[in-house]
Scaffold this active site. Structure first.
Site, PDB file in Angstrom:
ATOM      1  N   HIS A 114      63.908  14.848 -11.088  1.00 55.55           N
ATOM      2  CA  HIS A 114      65.016  15.765 -11.339  1.00 55.55           C
ATOM      3  C   HIS A 114      64.993  17.006 -10.452  1.00 55.55           C
ATOM      4  O   HIS A 114      65.953  17.770 -10.432  1.00 55.55           O
ATOM      5  CB  HIS A 114      65.007  16.185 -12.813  1.00 55.55           C
ATOM      6  CG  HIS A 114      64.931  15.018 -13.740  1.00 55.55           C
ATOM      7  ND1 HIS A 114      63.750  14.637 -14.370  1.00 55.55           N
ATOM      8  CD2 HIS A 114      65.858  14.110 -14.107  1.00 55.55           C
ATOM      9  CE1 HIS A 114      63.977  13.557 -15.095  1.00 55.55           C
ATOM     10  NE2 HIS A 114      65.239  13.216 -14.954  1.00 55.55           N
TER      11      HIS A 114
ATOM     12  N   GLU B 184      67.309  19.237 -13.944  1.00 60.27           N
ATOM     13  CA  GLU B 184      67.943  19.233 -12.623  1.00 60.27           C
ATOM     14  C   GLU B 184      68.691  20.539 -12.366  1.00 60.27           C
ATOM     15  O   GLU B 184      68.623  21.107 -11.262  1.00 60.27           O
ATOM     16  CB  GLU B 184      68.901  18.044 -12.495  1.00 60.27           C
ATOM     17  CG  GLU B 184      69.515  17.942 -11.113  1.00 60.27           C
ATOM     18  CD  GLU B 184      70.559  16.842 -11.000  1.00 60.27           C
ATOM     19  OE1 GLU B 184      71.506  17.014 -10.211  1.00 60.27           O
ATOM     20  OE2 GLU B 184      70.430  15.821 -11.709  1.00 60.27           O
TER      21      GLU B 184
ATOM     22  N   CYS C  57      75.992  11.266  -8.289  1.00 61.06           N
ATOM     23  CA  CYS C  57      75.391  10.218  -7.464  1.00 61.06           C
ATOM     24  C   CYS C  57      76.117   8.890  -7.643  1.00 61.06           C
ATOM     25  O   CYS C  57      76.811   8.649  -8.636  1.00 61.06           O
ATOM     26  CB  CYS C  57      73.903  10.096  -7.769  1.00 61.06           C
ATOM     27  SG  CYS C  57      73.476   9.010  -9.117  1.00 61.06           S
TER      28      CYS C  57
END
Length: 339
Positions: A97, A149, A217
């Protein structure tokens, strides 16, 4: 348990030879499970254990999955919350992360052998944050407060970054110069909710700039896309994943938003409750990006024992991306092989 490749024909339903299947069935989402960043991070810990021997310390959960963490613990990994818990001079792996720069500095101060398993797609967001901060932009980081993150990315430029936790948080945004502001995002968010947040931000800040490329992502987007495709057909969707896995939680939300009548998140097949399956003809199954496929196979076996033996795998994308192991680990592996 029969596994059949599924295909979509005009109109509602999944068909086999032109005949609608009304009997009990499972629609299995693909892509699902491990993404390239997770695969790399787990391999990093496995290879570090082989190379350096146990124990290898890991700061935070290497990925957000109970099964993965317990499996690595059994092999000799020790998971800690902070660097001060790691003995001086020991090996520590940073999770997928990402971490703030101060974490690297702490590791240097304790003479730790640090291996950074941050997903390269998270590292990309870190680089964007540093670049825009260097140009004195206000950075609006779309993400969930407290997520590792987000903490790592925000730590790259804390004076320039403010968190925007969803569309309803937009009203709290204050910037210095409306002409010099950019948005970035956590990589594992709901695509639709993020776009709604961006739309509201642009209404408030018409000159808001976007990141050079998508921050969410490919794996997060792909898993949400296939869930959207199968959800309208499903009486219930079961997502395999842990409750602290952002992308897994989002999959359940996306399934419900796309028309699934019910949705549940489970770590293991044993958590599936029989009442979830009462009166159900179609079950959708997927898994978060930190989930090994063996756990999905256990869910399919569990469902097959309850009459859901026909499985149609519905594919919307093929994923071939891979990431090389962290360079510090590869360097030591090369030395060991040569020695």
């Amino acid at each position: 348990m029969a596994l059949i490749a599924g295909r979509r024909l005009p109109g509602k339903g999944t068909y086999h030879g032109g005949v609608t299947e009304a009997r009990k069935r499972v629609l299995l989402a693909k892509p699902r499970g491990y993404c390239a960043g997770v695969d790399r991070a787990v391999q990093t810990v496995e290879e570090a254990l082989k190379l350096y021997g146990a124990p290898v310390y890991v700061r935070k959960q290497i990925v957000h999955n109970k099964h993965v963490v317990s499996t690595l613990e059994a092999r000799g990994a020790i998971f800690v919350e902070e660097n001060y818990e790691v003995p001086e001079g020991a090996t520590v792996v940073f999770s997928a992360h990402g971490v703030a720069p101060e974490v690297h500095e702490q590791a240097r101060e304790r003479n730790l052998k640090a291996i950074d398993a941050t997903c390269p797609l998270v590292t990309k967001v870190h680089h964007e944050a540093k670049r825009f901060a260097a140009e004195d932009y206000d950075i609006l980081l779309i993400g969930h407060e407290g997520h590792e993150e987000v903490i790592g990315t925000a730590g790259e430029a804390p004076a320039h970054i403010q968190l925007v936790d969803g569309p309803d948080d937009v009203e709290n945004v204050v910037v210095r110069d409306p002409a010099k502001v950019v948005w970035l995002s956590q990589t594992t968010l709901s695509v639709d909710e993020t776009m709604e947040t961006v739309a509201r931000l642009k209404t408030k800040l018409p000159l808001l700039q976007s990141p050079p490329s998508d921050d969410i992502c490919y794996a997060t987007s792909n898993r949400q896309h296939v869930i959207k495709e199968i959800a309208p057909e499903c009486d219930v969707v079961i997502v395999v994943g842990s409750t602290n896995s952002s992308n897994s939680v989002r999959l359940v939300e996306v399934a419900l938003g796309a028309g699934a009548r019910a949705g549940h998140l489970v770590d293991f097949a044993s958590e599936i409750q029989d009442e979830w399956l009462e009166g159900v003809s179609t079950v959708g199954v997927s898994s978060g990006a930190s989930v090994p496929d063996e756990l999905v196979m256990e869910v399919l076996a569990h469902l097959a024992e309850r009459g859901f033996g026909e499985v149609t795998e519905f594919t919307t994308a093929e994923e071939r991306l891979t990431f090389s192991l962290p360079q510090e680990l590869r360097r030591d592996m090369k030395k060991a092989a040569a020695g």
